[in-house]
Design an enzyme around this catalytic site. Structure first.
Site, mmCIF file in Angstrom:
data_model
loop_
_atom_site.group_PDB
_atom_site.id
_atom_site.type_symbol
_atom_site.label_atom_id
_atom_site.label_comp_id
_atom_site.label_asym_id
_atom_site.label_seq_id
_atom_site.Cartn_x
_atom_site.Cartn_y
_atom_site.Cartn_z
ATOM 1 N N LYS A 189 3.467 -3.298 -9.664
ATOM 2 C CA LYS A 189 2.281 -3.412 -8.697
ATOM 3 C C LYS A 189 2.712 -2.049 -7.430
ATOM 4 O O LYS A 189 3.645 -2.540 -6.560
ATOM 5 C CB LYS A 189 2.050 -4.563 -7.696
ATOM 6 N N GLU A 264 15.604 -3.953 -2.569
ATOM 7 C CA GLU A 264 16.180 -2.958 -1.926
ATOM 8 C C GLU A 264 15.508 -2.862 -0.596
ATOM 9 O O GLU A 264 14.238 -2.483 -0.438
ATOM 10 C CB GLU A 264 15.978 -1.484 -2.802
ATOM 11 N N CYS A 298 14.392 4.244 3.963
ATOM 12 C CA CYS A 298 15.085 3.020 4.027
ATOM 13 C C CYS A 298 16.358 3.295 4.897
ATOM 14 O O CYS A 298 17.098 2.601 5.460
ATOM 15 C CB CYS A 298 15.078 2.318 2.916
ATOM 16 N N GLU A 395 14.071 -1.475 12.726
ATOM 17 C CA GLU A 395 13.800 -0.309 11.714
ATOM 18 C C GLU A 395 12.432 0.233 12.442
ATOM 19 O O GLU A 395 11.469 -0.570 12.307
ATOM 20 C CB GLU A 395 13.658 -0.769 10.529
HETATM 21 P P1 NAI Z 1 5.999 -4.404 2.639
HETATM 22 O O1 NAI Z 1 7.314 -4.725 2.386
HETATM 23 O O2 NAI Z 1 4.918 -5.269 3.228
HETATM 24 O O3 NAI Z 1 5.427 -3.690 1.330
HETATM 25 C C1 NAI Z 1 6.164 -3.462 0.225
HETATM 26 C C2 NAI Z 1 5.468 -3.845 -1.152
HETATM 27 O O4 NAI Z 1 5.407 -5.354 -1.021
HETATM 28 C C3 NAI Z 1 4.067 -3.549 -1.283
HETATM 29 O O5 NAI Z 1 3.573 -3.085 -2.536
HETATM 30 C C4 NAI Z 1 3.205 -4.678 -0.721
HETATM 31 O O6 NAI Z 1 2.104 -4.778 -1.131
HETATM 32 C C5 NAI Z 1 4.031 -5.677 -1.437
HETATM 33 N N1 NAI Z 1 3.974 -6.979 -0.766
HETATM 34 C C6 NAI Z 1 3.789 -7.199 0.428
HETATM 35 N N2 NAI Z 1 3.736 -8.777 0.939
HETATM 36 C C7 NAI Z 1 4.080 -9.264 -0.223
HETATM 37 C C8 NAI Z 1 4.070 -10.548 -0.780
HETATM 38 N N3 NAI Z 1 3.780 -11.515 -0.026
HETATM 39 N N4 NAI Z 1 4.447 -10.980 -2.045
HETATM 40 C C9 NAI Z 1 4.588 -9.789 -2.861
HETATM 41 N N5 NAI Z 1 4.734 -8.449 -2.671
HETATM 42 C C10 NAI Z 1 4.353 -8.234 -1.123
HETATM 43 O O7 NAI Z 1 6.352 -3.149 3.664
HETATM 44 P P2 NAI Z 1 5.277 -2.382 4.615
HETATM 45 O O8 NAI Z 1 4.365 -3.484 5.412
HETATM 46 O O9 NAI Z 1 4.587 -1.417 3.747
HETATM 47 O O10 NAI Z 1 6.042 -1.700 5.491
HETATM 48 C C11 NAI Z 1 6.667 -2.442 6.670
HETATM 49 C C12 NAI Z 1 7.937 -2.234 7.154
HETATM 50 O O11 NAI Z 1 8.865 -2.209 6.122
HETATM 51 C C13 NAI Z 1 8.101 -0.594 7.351
HETATM 52 O O12 NAI Z 1 7.819 -0.489 8.773
HETATM 53 C C14 NAI Z 1 9.544 -0.441 7.165
HETATM 54 O O13 NAI Z 1 10.036 -0.723 8.439
HETATM 55 C C15 NAI Z 1 9.703 -1.089 6.145
HETATM 56 N N6 NAI Z 1 9.722 -0.639 4.731
HETATM 57 C C16 NAI Z 1 10.846 -0.485 4.264
HETATM 58 C C17 NAI Z 1 10.991 0.383 2.895
HETATM 59 C C18 NAI Z 1 12.305 0.722 2.314
HETATM 60 O O14 NAI Z 1 12.032 1.569 1.473
HETATM 61 N N7 NAI Z 1 13.152 -0.014 2.455
HETATM 62 C C19 NAI Z 1 9.654 0.832 2.099
HETATM 63 C C20 NAI Z 1 8.478 0.326 2.977
HETATM 64 C C21 NAI Z 1 8.467 -0.278 4.153
#
Ligand code: NAI
Ligand code: MG
Length: 492
Positions: A189, A264, A298, A395
């Site tokens: 996904k 991660e 990240c 972050e």
């Molecule tokens: P997120 O963790 O919500 O999204 C990442 C992935 O998880 C997306 O594909 C999303 O659709 C999916 N997802 C969201 N909720 C889910 C659930 N309940 N069950 C299964 N999958 C789910 O991150 P988001 O909202 O895009 O970004 C928010 C913050 O997260 C950013 O501001 C940043 O601080 C952090 N982040 C960190 C990343 C990293 O590489 N460590 C990458 C993206 C965001």
């Protein structure tokens, strides 16, 4: 005035793939729903993408299960799996310019970054794991008694892979590479902000010859498609990259089926500059370590610890560099900073800038939106930051640098570790002893010495503490996708 060489502004490519990929077929969502992916540089829609939900996930998991248990995949020689991965890498290389431009269109990152980082690292990662496919093996083990005991490393099964938007293609490679080399089948996904390059890679995977059901892609949202994948009883493992709060939900939702989980997650990585460092290199590393990819990394070096005696000179030079960044059209090869990925991220970052001011940090440059179209934010530098401030703890995931002062090595080690994150750290010094002390004492999955953001498909990456579970890349990454089986045979 010096003149820079004119390089043509790149034209966005046509969008080819916008549907759900199951069993090597492109399908609409069962519900018929779609969602819009937008261009963050213009705020205009790019394409309507099929919006997967539980029913689509069920179909994708069925296909992946069939391919794993019965399909040609389950009988294929490991070396031939490696050849398919290499073929996929070749096809990505053949479509290099298109994929780089598609990544820039969907994510907003400068075309120069897509070309020098995202696409080449994607190709390299797939080739690296292609080489592993036929080199995954167990051991023979001397046990007591008349027995012959050996281990096999078998694929973990059907894996659900959920990825974020900051490096859309590269995250696909980090996930598909080890999973497919190990013999798993996948349901991926992609992030709702950036589904396009993943879908195009799916099309190239069909062309490469991956059998039906091995690679399935269900674009959609987290709480619907993502959650259905996490809950599905026939998914053996979830590999997730994103926010730690999402990982907490996933852990809870995966508990009833006891899935294998690898995470991660984020960071608040310390970047430590000692007075004895090569300051030119450290200044460049401080800028790159934070502002690269619009700060959406990240492992961003978002806590810049600078030794007292060089503080003023260092800060002045970092600010100059921040101001020299070129914001604008990401399709212009001279642009070094594009927009943030979406309105939600833009708003979150602007609210942290506000918070930093309220908390009493000094905003030395930036702090505002850039232009009036697209989610651009000026490179922002906060000085006089203290450990308790929200901007030093949370972050921010944007182009906002926090500068903190320190006096000695014991103090900076203690403060560097004062966080529930533990993804990365860096130290700049000419003193080998200091470098080793930092490398050994900072609780983080990666420590860079006199460099930053050096990634290689062969080098494990992941987090201590709440920055993750497990290590991706390298041989370590394969362990996430294999189960160890012990076979014991009587010799009598
Ligand atoms: P997120 O963790 O919500 O999204 C990442 C992935 O998880 C997306 O594909 C999303 O659709 C999916 N997802 C969201 N909720 C889910 C659930 N309940 N069950 C299964 N999958 C789910 O991150 P988001 O909202 O895009 O970004 C928010 C913050 O997260 C950013 O501001 C940043 O601080 C952090 N982040 C960190 C990343 C990293 O590489 N460590 C990458 C993206 C965001
Ligand atoms: Mg979210």
């Amino acid at each position: 005035m010096s003149t820079t060489t004119e390089q043509a502004v790149v034209t966005p490519p046509p969008v080819r793939c916008t549907k759900i990929l199951i069993d090597n077929e492109w399908r609409d969502a069962v519900s018929g729903k779609t969602f819009t992916t937008i261009n963050p540089a213009t705020e205009e829609p790019i394409a309507e993408v099929a919006e997967g939900d539980e029913e689509d996930i069920n179909l994708a998991v069925q296909a992946a299960r069939r391919a794993f248990e019965e399909g040609p995949w389950s009988r294929m020689d490991a070396r031939d799996r490696g050849r398919l991965l290499n073929r996929l890498a070749d096809l990505i290389e053949e479509n290099f310019d298109e994929l780089a431009a598609l990544e820039t269109l969907d994510n907003g990152k400068p075309i120069r970054d897509s070309r020098t980082a995202d696409v080449p690292l994607t190709i390299d990662c797939l080739r690296y794991y292609a080489g592993w496919a036929d080199k995954i093996h167990g051991d023979t083990i001397p046990v007591r008694g008349k027995y012959f005991t050996y281990t096999r490393r078998e694929p973990v099964g059907v894996v659900g892979q959920i990825i974020p938007w900051n490096f859309p293609m590269l995250m696909v490679a980090w996930k598909w590479g080890p999973a497919l080399a190990a013999g798993c089948t996948v349901v991926m996904k992609p992030a709702e902000q950036t589904p396009l390059t993943c879908l195009r890679m799916g099309e190239l995977a069909i062309e490469a010859g991956f059998p039906p059901g091995v690679i399935n892609i269900v674009p959609g949202f987290g709480p619907t498609a993502g959650a259905a994948l996490v809950r599905h009883p026939d998914v053996d493992k979830i590999a997730f990259t994103g926010e730690y709060t999402t990982a907490q939900i996933i852990m809870r939702e995966a508990a009833p089926t006891l899935k294998r989980l690898s995470f991660e997650l984020g960071g608040k990585s310390p970047n430590i500059v000692f007075a004895d460092a090569d300051l030119d290199a450290a200044v460049a590393g401080a800028e790159f370590g934070l502002f690269f990819n619009q700060g959406q990394c990240c492992c961003a070096g978002s806590r810049l610890f600078v030794e007292d005696s060089i503080h003023d000179e260092f800060v002045q030079r970092v600010v100059e560099r921040a101001r020299s960044r070129r914001l604008g059209n990401p399709f212009d090869p001279n642009t070094t900073q594009g927009p943030q990925v979406d309105k939600a991220q833009f708003d979150k970052i602007m609210s942290y800038i506000e918070k930093g001011r309220e908390e009493g940090a000094t905003c030395l440059t930036g702090g505002k939106r850039f232009g009036d179209r697209g989610y651009f934010i000026e490179p922002t530098v906060f000085d006089d930051v203290t450990d308790e401030m929200a901007i030093a703890k949370d972050e921010i995931f944007g182009p906002v640098m926090q500068i903190l002062r320190f006096k000695d090595i014991d103090e900076v080690i203690r403060r560097a570790n004062q966080t529930f994150y533990g993804l990365a750290a860096a130290v700049w010094t000419r003193d080998v002893t200091k470098a080793h002390r930092i490398a050994n004492s900072v609780r983080a999955g990666t420590v860079w010495v006199n460099c930053y953001d050096v990634f290689d498909a062969a080098a494990p990456f992941g987090g201590f503490k709440m920055s993750g579970i497990g290590r991706e890349l390298g041989e370590e990454g394969l362990k996430l996708y294999t189960e160890v089986k012990t076979v014991t045979m009587s010799l009598e």
